[in-house]
Design a protein around this motif. Structure first.
Motif, short mmCIF file in Angstrom:
data_model
loop_
_atom_site.label_atom_id
_atom_site.label_comp_id
_atom_site.label_asym_id
_atom_site.label_seq_id
_atom_site.Cartn_x
_atom_site.Cartn_y
_atom_site.Cartn_z
N ALA A 1 2.38 -0.18 11.07
CA ALA A 1 2.43 -1.39 10.23
C ALA A 1 1.26 -2.31 10.56
O ALA A 1 0.61 -2.86 9.66
CB ALA A 1 3.77 -2.10 10.43
N ILE A 2 0.97 -2.46 11.83
CA ILE A 2 -0.14 -3.33 12.25
C ILE A 2 -1.46 -2.79 11.69
O ILE A 2 -2.29 -3.55 11.18
CB ILE A 2 -0.19 -3.45 13.79
N ARG A 3 -1.64 -1.48 11.78
CA ARG A 3 -2.89 -0.91 11.24
C ARG A 3 -3.01 -1.18 9.75
O ARG A 3 -4.07 -1.54 9.25
CB ARG A 3 -2.95 0.60 11.51
N GLN A 4 -1.90 -1.05 9.06
CA GLN A 4 -1.93 -1.25 7.61
C GLN A 4 -2.15 -2.72 7.25
O GLN A 4 -2.85 -3.03 6.30
CB GLN A 4 -0.63 -0.72 7.00
N ILE A 5 -1.55 -3.61 8.04
CA ILE A 5 -1.70 -5.05 7.79
C ILE A 5 -3.11 -5.49 8.18
O ILE A 5 -3.69 -6.37 7.58
CB ILE A 5 -0.62 -5.84 8.57
N VAL B 1 0.90 -1.21 1.00
CA VAL B 1 1.31 -2.15 2.04
C VAL B 1 0.43 -3.39 1.99
O VAL B 1 0.91 -4.52 2.01
CB VAL B 1 1.24 -1.50 3.45
N LYS B 2 -0.88 -3.18 1.90
CA LYS B 2 -1.82 -4.31 1.85
C LYS B 2 -1.50 -5.22 0.68
O LYS B 2 -1.50 -6.44 0.80
CB LYS B 2 -3.26 -3.81 1.76
N ALA B 3 -1.25 -4.61 -0.45
CA ALA B 3 -0.94 -5.39 -1.65
C ALA B 3 0.38 -6.15 -1.47
O ALA B 3 0.50 -7.31 -1.88
CB ALA B 3 -0.85 -4.48 -2.87
N PHE B 4 1.34 -5.52 -0.83
CA PHE B 4 2.64 -6.18 -0.62
C PHE B 4 2.50 -7.35 0.35
O PHE B 4 3.02 -8.43 0.10
CB PHE B 4 3.67 -5.17 -0.08
#
Lengths: 314, 399
Positions: free
Chosen positions: B16-20, B187-190
């Motif tokens: 999740a951290i990588r994606q954020i 994820v980024k978009a969310f």
């Protein structure tokens, strides 16, 4: 040493970045140090100032007022350097992503309690990590904000509220910690020790060098406190001068590991010339305490010779 | 498209951290959360994130650096456990008071005394009044999903509060589970971007953060914080709704498991809920009307919704065990027990409640333990309320 062309009149005419109207005491060295350091900023450069909890913090940023022209952050007593690490990282993130054009400089102020003692770990960490910041210790040699308690910066035999002088005590029994040397041992690009002298050229030069040296820089500024040291407000500059002329507080820099002595008194004055100006050392002048004065002199001499050796002056 | 993957809770949070891709991470190693900064270092080394990674010298400095970073108007995150969180306590309050929506991945572990590295909620329970939103995860899937929702909740203009996403040390953080993960772009978009109104690096306006607060202002400031926490309730639900729409998994303040006609229920947080659900299924197979409530949002505490679920709308419920993985020395039970009782007071009709302390220092809780507990709840029906102990210890050997 090659100082840039310097004119006190010129630098003092720059707009103040610490506005008047704050609640610091008359004759306090802290704000003198702050204004002198902030004057070394180029007018076009912006700054974020971090403060450790201190007199300076509670008296210059009392909600809803602030004396600071620049952005300012305070979090707690022991973590000013770590807080600045975060600010610098936030700045780097914005710069790297092209979200900010302006140049910011990051200046942190802490008293000796917040620097030598409770904030020591946080400071050491930030310096070791190479954070591009200036940490300025305004050293008034005790916890003044809470009412003059001894710190590891308090000199030997000083009278404080937790090293009280009495029939069974001659004041603080321990030596003052040599924090400037400890910071130099971090092998950071710039470390300097200074105080208020004459036209402030030494302090200005060191602040400017610290701010415009890439990477971490540490400035230790002797900044007397009239309440804790017990002197008349007007005597501030005389005390600083005496500290330098007796070699109690030598002026030096450590530039990329090279120790440079900035001033050698022609006639090194006896330490009593410094001590006698301050009420916190009054008890030392009783005849039975002559041996204590000798011990202080011996310590000052030893430290001075060590410094001269390091700076290649011997 | 969601993808299936096998990973631990720590890996799920790291993913999740990588994606954020937060702007700043400041962290210090402590078991069992250490893997999270290790993953961050790996991501950085492999060029997968743009994060400024500050390898601080303590957790106190980690949180202090997060405060400094978030105050510049960027996203800052950290991860910690146990004594590390305790070392942060002082500055956790500062982060909340400064209204900085930092996100902390908490991997719950017992506080020292004696030193123990296993699951317990004593660390984050000590921070329950610090002004942080606290969301608890049952498993790696929830740890991942909650992390994807954290910024949306904390950074909402009506909230502006820091968020800790909690998962149980080792049980969740280190056990490998089969979970669904989402596309980076989705994820980024969310999660979106963070553009706060006030920050230190606004060239047109200097700001002061963390001033000395004089008495005429501090009360109002704290009241504003309490109001923001109240506002967070609606935001938690609306973000969960968006999350469900986007990714298909549903969340609320709490999960009600087979509660519709339940006569006996346990209420708890974290990984033990999974074990409890197995017990509920077994008991249901034998015709016992067992149910379970798993609390997700502990701060803000959804008192009214819980009172409604356990008393107002559920007329069948006869007895309830509130389970704390944390001791409240000298109190009369754990924090969850005390707060649930207070929330239910005067709002349920004769519901019998017992507080259970379990799992301290990582003590395992088994399906059989839950089955025994439901038997006890059955027996409690016939007891006078005054004969039911406030608190009981489950799984502790006789001493």
């Amino acid at each position: 040493m090659a100082y840039n062309a310097y004119s006190l009149k010129e630098v003092a005419s720059k707009p103040e970045r610490l506005a008047p109207g704050h609640r610091m005491c008359a004759g306090c060295g802290s704000t003198v140090a702050v204004r002198a350091v902030m004057r070394a900023l180029r007018p076009e450069d912006k700054a974020v100032v971090t403060l450790a909890t201190s007199c300076l913090e509670v008296s210059t940023m009392t909600y809803p007022y602030t004396s600071w022209e620049d952005s300012y952050i305070h979090t707690a007593f022991e973590n000013a350097a770590a807080t600045t690490s975060g600010v610098v990282a936030g700045y780097a993130a914005k710069k790297n992503k092209g979200k900010l054009d302006e140049t910011y400089k990051f200046i942190t102020f802490g008293g000796d309690g917040g620097t030598y003692d409770i904030g020591f770990q946080s400071l050491s960490g930030a310096m070791e990590r190479g954070t591009d910041m200036v940490y300025v210790c305004y050293d008034n040699e005790a916890y003044m904000n809470t009412g003059i308690q001894r710190s590891s910066s308090t000199p030997m035999y000083a009278d404080t509220t937790t090293s009280a002088v009495g029939v069974d005590s001659v004041g603080k029994p321990q030596y003052k910690k040599d924090l400037t040397a400890i910071m130099a041992a971090h092998r950071i690009p710039y470390v300097a020790q200074t105080t208020f002298l004459g036209n402030f050229k030494d302090l200005h030069h060191k602040a400017e060098t610290a701010i415009y040296t890439e990477g971490p820089a540490f400035l230790n500024v002797m900044a007397p406190c009239p309440r804790g040291w017990r002197y008349e407000e007007a005597d501030l500059m005389d005390i600083c001068k005496a500290a330098v002329e007796t070699c109690v507080w030598p002026l030096f820099e450590v530039v990329e590991g090279e120790w440079i002595l900035n001033y050698e008194p022609k006639n090194k004055l006896p330490v009593t010339e410094y001590l006698k100006l301050q009420g916190r050392f009054k008890h030392l002048f009783k005849p039975e305490n002559a041996v204590l004065l000798e011990r202080i002199q011996d310590d000052v001499d030893r430290r001075w010779e060590e410094l001269r050796l390091r700076a290649g002056a011997l | 498209m969601s993808k299936r993957g096998r990973m631990s809770g720590n890996e799920a949070v790291a993913l999740a951290i990588r994606q954020i891709d937060p702007d700043v991470i400041a962290a210090f190693p402590i078991t069992p959360s250490t893997e999270i900064p290790q993953f961050v270092s790996r991501f950085k080394a492999d060029g997968l994130i743009s994060t400024e990674f500050i390898t601080v010298e303590s957790e106190h400095s980690a949180m202090s650096a997060c405060i400094g970073a978030e105050a510049t108007g960027v996203r800052a995150m950290t991860a910690t456990s146990s004594a590390g969180m305790a070392l942060m306590y002082e500055v956790l309050y500062v982060a909340a008071s400064d209204r900085l929506p930092i996100v902390l991945a908490a991997v719950n572990r017992a506080l020292t005394g004696p030193i123990n590295i296993n699951a317990e909620h004593s660390d984050s329970m000590g921070a329950r009044d610090s002004g942080w939103i606290q969301i608890y995860s049952e498993n790696a899937q929830e740890a991942y999903d909650n992390m994807l929702m954290a910024h949306r909740i904390g950074e909402h203009p009506d909230v502006m509060l820091p968020v800790m996403i909690c998962q149980d040390g080792f049980i969740t953080s280190h056990a490998i589970e089969n979970i669904l993960t989402e596309d980076d772009a989705k994820v980024k978009a969310f999660v979106g971007t963070y553009e706060p109104e006030h920050h230190l690096l606004d060239p047109n306006r200097s700001v002061a953060i963390g001033p000395y607060g004089v008495s005429p202002y501090v009360f109002e400031l704290k009241r504003a914080q309490a109001y923001a926490m109240e506002q967070a309730k609606g935001v938690i639900l609306s973000v969960a709704k968006d999350f469900e729409k986007e990714f298909g998994r549903s969340y609320g303040f709490f999960e009600e498991y087979r509660m519709d006609d339940a006569e006996f229920a346990v209420l708890l947080m974290g990984s033990a809920a999974g074990t409890g659900k197995v017990a509920v299924d077994r008991l249901r197979g034998r015709g016992v009307k067992a149910g379970l409530v798993k609390l997700r949002s502990f701060r803000p505490f959804p008192a009214e919704a819980l009172a409604e679920a356990l008393g107002g709308k559920n007329k069948n419920l006869k007895s309830l065990a509130v389970m704390d993985r944390s001791e409240g020395f000298g109190g009369f039970g754990g924090p969850l027990g005390a707060e649930i009782r207070a929330a239910l007071f005067g709002r349920t009709n004769g519901l019998k409640v017992v507080n259970i302390i379990y799992g301290l220092g990582g003590r395992d809780i088994r399906v059989e333990d839950f089955e025994d507990l439901y038997k006890e709840l059955d027996a409690m029906q016939g007891m006078e309320a005054r004969d039911i102990p406030y608190v009981r210890y489950l799984g502790q050997r006789e001493i």
